[in-house]
Design a protein around this motif. Sequence first.
Motif, PDB file in Angstrom:
ATOM      1  N   ASP A 128       0.331  10.907 -16.135  1.00  8.78           N
ATOM      2  CA  ASP A 128      -0.652  11.648 -15.333  1.00  8.78           C
ATOM      3  C   ASP A 128      -0.108  11.928 -13.934  1.00  8.78           C
ATOM      4  N   VAL A 129       0.583  10.943 -13.375  1.00 12.65           N
ATOM      5  CA  VAL A 129       1.170  11.125 -12.041  1.00 12.65           C
ATOM      6  C   VAL A 129       2.174  12.283 -12.085  1.00 12.65           C
ATOM      7  N   VAL A 130       2.992  12.312 -13.164  1.00 12.38           N
ATOM      8  CA  VAL A 130       4.028  13.354 -13.297  1.00 12.38           C
ATOM      9  C   VAL A 130       3.405  14.743 -13.491  1.00 12.38           C
ATOM     10  N   PHE A 131       2.343  14.817 -14.312  1.00  9.87           N
ATOM     11  CA  PHE A 131       1.802  16.131 -14.675  1.00  9.87           C
ATOM     12  C   PHE A 131       0.563  16.548 -13.880  1.00  9.87           C
ATOM     13  N   ILE A 132      -0.031  15.626 -13.127  1.00 11.70           N
ATOM     14  CA  ILE A 132      -1.241  15.985 -12.374  1.00 11.70           C
ATOM     15  C   ILE A 132      -1.000  15.906 -10.864  1.00 11.70           C
ATOM     16  N   ILE A 133      -0.554  14.730 -10.383  1.00  9.73           N
ATOM     17  CA  ILE A 133      -0.383  14.576  -8.933  1.00  9.73           C
ATOM     18  C   ILE A 133       0.880  15.287  -8.446  1.00  9.73           C
ATOM     19  N   ALA A 134       2.018  15.024  -9.107  1.00  4.37           N
ATOM     20  CA  ALA A 134       3.302  15.565  -8.623  1.00  4.37           C
ATOM     21  C   ALA A 134       3.322  17.096  -8.506  1.00  4.37           C
ATOM     22  N   GLN A 149       0.821  -1.230   0.000  1.00  2.00           N
ATOM     23  CA  GLN A 149       0.000   0.000   0.000  1.00  2.00           C
ATOM     24  C   GLN A 149       0.845   1.265   0.000  1.00  2.00           C
ATOM     25  N   TYR A 150       2.144   1.136   0.285  1.00  5.17           N
ATOM     26  CA  TYR A 150       3.031   2.315   0.273  1.00  5.17           C
ATOM     27  C   TYR A 150       3.604   2.606  -1.115  1.00  5.17           C
ATOM     28  N   LEU A 151       3.352   1.698  -2.070  1.00  2.00           N
ATOM     29  CA  LEU A 151       3.982   1.848  -3.384  1.00  2.00           C
ATOM     30  C   LEU A 151       3.394   2.982  -4.220  1.00  2.00           C
ATOM     31  N   ASP A 152       2.176   3.469  -3.858  1.00  6.20           N
ATOM     32  CA  ASP A 152       1.646   4.640  -4.575  1.00  6.20           C
ATOM     33  C   ASP A 152       2.563   5.839  -4.382  1.00  6.20           C
ATOM     34  N   LEU A 153       3.124   5.963  -3.181  1.00  8.11           N
ATOM     35  CA  LEU A 153       4.059   7.065  -2.889  1.00  8.11           C
ATOM     36  C   LEU A 153       5.348   6.892  -3.693  1.00  8.11           C
ATOM     37  N   VAL A 154       5.833   5.638  -3.765  1.00  3.89           N
ATOM     38  CA  VAL A 154       7.091   5.368  -4.474  1.00  3.89           C
ATOM     39  C   VAL A 154       6.936   5.650  -5.974  1.00  3.89           C
ATOM     40  N   ALA A 155       5.819   5.193  -6.563  1.00  3.80           N
ATOM     41  CA  ALA A 155       5.595   5.420  -7.998  1.00  3.80           C
ATOM     42  C   ALA A 155       5.532   6.911  -8.305  1.00  3.80           C
ATOM     43  N   THR A 156       4.911   7.682  -7.427  1.00  8.01           N
ATOM     44  CA  THR A 156       4.805   9.137  -7.621  1.00  8.01           C
ATOM     45  C   THR A 156       6.191   9.782  -7.597  1.00  8.01           C
ATOM     46  N   ALA A 157       7.018   9.344  -6.652  1.00  7.50           N
ATOM     47  CA  ALA A 157       8.376   9.901  -6.551  1.00  7.50           C
ATOM     48  C   ALA A 157       9.233   9.486  -7.744  1.00  7.50           C
ATOM     49  N   ILE A 158       9.083   8.251  -8.212  1.00  8.50           N
ATOM     50  CA  ILE A 158       9.849   7.779  -9.379  1.00  8.50           C
ATOM     51  C   ILE A 158       9.521   8.649 -10.591  1.00  8.50           C
ATOM     52  N   GLY A 159       8.221   8.896 -10.806  1.00 10.32           N
ATOM     53  CA  GLY A 159       7.805   9.728 -11.940  1.00 10.32           C
ATOM     54  C   GLY A 159       8.292  11.158 -11.804  1.00 10.32           C
ATOM     55  N   ALA A 160       8.110  11.740 -10.616  1.00  8.87           N
ATOM     56  CA  ALA A 160       8.437  13.154 -10.411  1.00  8.87           C
ATOM     57  C   ALA A 160       9.938  13.405 -10.440  1.00  8.87           C
ATOM     58  N   ASP A 161      10.726  12.444  -9.971  1.00 10.47           N
ATOM     59  CA  ASP A 161      12.173  12.675  -9.870  1.00 10.47           C
ATOM     60  C   ASP A 161      12.918  12.300 -11.152  1.00 10.47           C
ATOM     61  N   ILE A 162      12.174  11.848 -12.154  1.00 13.28           N
ATOM     62  CA  ILE A 162      12.722  11.521 -13.479  1.00 13.28           C
ATOM     63  C   ILE A 162      13.902  10.554 -13.376  1.00 13.28           C
ATOM     64  N   GLY A 182       3.025   0.376  -8.030  1.00 13.01           N
ATOM     65  CA  GLY A 182       2.567   1.639  -7.432  1.00 13.01           C
ATOM     66  C   GLY A 182       1.398   2.228  -8.194  1.00 13.01           C
ATOM     67  N   LEU A 183       1.467   2.138  -9.537  1.00  6.48           N
ATOM     68  CA  LEU A 183       0.354   2.628 -10.362  1.00  6.48           C
ATOM     69  C   LEU A 183      -0.914   1.812 -10.128  1.00  6.48           C
ATOM     70  N   LYS A 184      -0.740   0.496  -9.927  1.00  7.39           N
ATOM     71  CA  LYS A 184      -1.906  -0.353  -9.614  1.00  7.39           C
ATOM     72  C   LYS A 184      -2.573   0.122  -8.324  1.00  7.39           C
ATOM     73  N   VAL A 185      -1.747   0.456  -7.321  1.00  9.47           N
ATOM     74  CA  VAL A 185      -2.296   0.943  -6.044  1.00  9.47           C
ATOM     75  C   VAL A 185      -3.028   2.271  -6.261  1.00  9.47           C
ATOM     76  N   ILE A 186      -2.401   3.188  -7.014  1.00 10.02           N
ATOM     77  CA  ILE A 186      -3.024   4.495  -7.272  1.00 10.02           C
ATOM     78  C   ILE A 186      -4.379   4.327  -7.955  1.00 10.02           C
ATOM     79  N   ASN A 187      -4.457   3.386  -8.888  1.00  7.95           N
ATOM     80  CA  ASN A 187      -5.692   3.216  -9.662  1.00  7.95           C
ATOM     81  C   ASN A 187      -6.732   2.328  -8.986  1.00  7.95           C
ATOM     82  N   GLU A 188      -6.280   1.421  -8.113  1.00  7.81           N
ATOM     83  CA  GLU A 188      -7.229   0.475  -7.511  1.00  7.81           C
ATOM     84  C   GLU A 188      -7.539   0.781  -6.050  1.00  7.81           C
TER      85      GLU A 188
END
Length: 562
Positions: free
Chosen positions: A274-280, A219-232, A246-252
């Motif tokens: 979307d994570v990079v341009f909307i959430i981050a 359940q913590y992988l949504d945070l990790v996926a967001t950081a991976i996308g944002a930190d390029i 992480g994306l599965k967690v964000i979507n499900e």
Amino acid sequence: MRWTIKPKPDSEAIDQLAKELRVDTLVAQLLLQRGISTYEKAKNFFRPQLEDLHDPFLMKDMDVAVERIAIAIANNENILVFGDYDVDGTTAVALVSSYLLSYYPNVATYIPDRYDEGYGVSYKGIDFAEDNGFSLIIALDCGVKAIEKVAYAKEKEIDFIICDHHRPGKNLPDAVAILDPKREDCSYPYDELCGCGVGFKLIEALGSRRGETIYDITQYLDLVATAIGADIVPITGENRILAYYGLKVINEQPRIGFKAIIDQINKATLTITDVVFIIAPRINAAGRMKHGQHAVNLLVETDLNKASKFAAEIEKFNTDRRGLDQEITQEALVQIQRNEEQEGFTSVVYKDTWHKGVIGIVASRLTETYYRPTLVFTKSGDKLAASARSVKGFDVYNALEGCSDYIEQFGGHKYAAGLTLAANQYQNFKHQFEKVVKETIDPQLLTPEISVDAVITLKDITPKLLRILNQFAPFGPGNMSPVFMAENLVDTGYAKGVGQDEAHLKLSVTQHGSHKIGGIGFNLGDKLNLVTSRKPFSAVFSIDENEWQGNVSLQLKLRDIK
């Protein structure tokens, strides 16, 4: 734009892999270009498995870090989770603090103020820890170069565990443990984790000592996926597995804070883009406009009503940030044009009233416009602070090292960095930066490059191909969305400019009189004259779906036309 076509792998290897995987040769070629040469590697690529994550204890000092946290808990010590104010830092703080709080109450968080304390570990944060009885600080996404600060904490009998992913300097801080896969003496198999990724490896290690498996902490992988996308960071190897799940967690099953953001934007399924341009940007806006702690509060909140209020507040920060970013970008562009600096190898601009929170975004915008290594300076206390951005293929961090005589402190990556210097060193630094870049950059890097995976014909483009390409996701550095080139295309007569000021190009093309397909080229409206009068042209594009009035059709997402 420079179009460069990637070398085509050996025909025999393509045929062999195509046969083994029962795919066509184009798919086999794309896989080989990504280093996927066997059935086993292809299986791992298309079906990432959590079991393939590396053992966290392979990371240097992980056992020491876990032991020190166990001692802190046994002795009822207060633990302060400290992190940087950007997306990587705030997600990492939310991750580690919420995990520890799930079984131990004496945990608090601290995000430094961007304007008052600046980047990374701060003396003020250490004083806060001393004043409030914290004897252990876990620093995330920062700390690997904080030698003096860690020594200052040690004098106060405060221990440090550092979880970082930035390049260390020659010497390391005197911390209890330094978890950083970029340490030269660390043999961890994957060194491209982001700060939040290193934080995740820490909780994975802590969990394993408590009898938990990887499935207990997904359940913590949504945070990790967001950081991976944002930190390029590259979406390869371990990062690909973390981002995929992480994306599965964000979507499900998104955490309440993410759900509050997603509810505002009304989008069904989020991709890494979307994570990079909307959430981050929304998470980042808190630290840019107000304080990074607002982002942590949203990310750890479990009550939807409270989270919705936090999300609305952050939405306002983001709107304000957007306005400032546009205003400062315009001022910076005027300054560059006036100084004719676009003739040089770098763009360096400064104004003392520019908002420190958005200079990184402005630097990115200027890099897009003039395609030069770029620095945007503003006043920060009695110093000048800057954000640096680079062009593909050029290491701006190394360039800053070549200017270190004029810099007080700097840190970052190959493509993005931050620094501070004394106001009286600005001109000296500016001249030295231009000199270093001029002497070390390959001039062709100053023309944007489109890297083409394969030259194809329109008849190669089928729904089946797109279905397979979609399984290449999540996309990012090291695994970009496949880009193709087709030659001898002819518009069917419907090409037109669309959107505001007809900035975009909409067309329909054929090749050799057959296989008609539509295309859209964002910001390519000025290329309209290249495709009219049935003149043949070449195009570079990715393949996409277009949904219009319930009908779904394949389309070319055009990148450039010649």
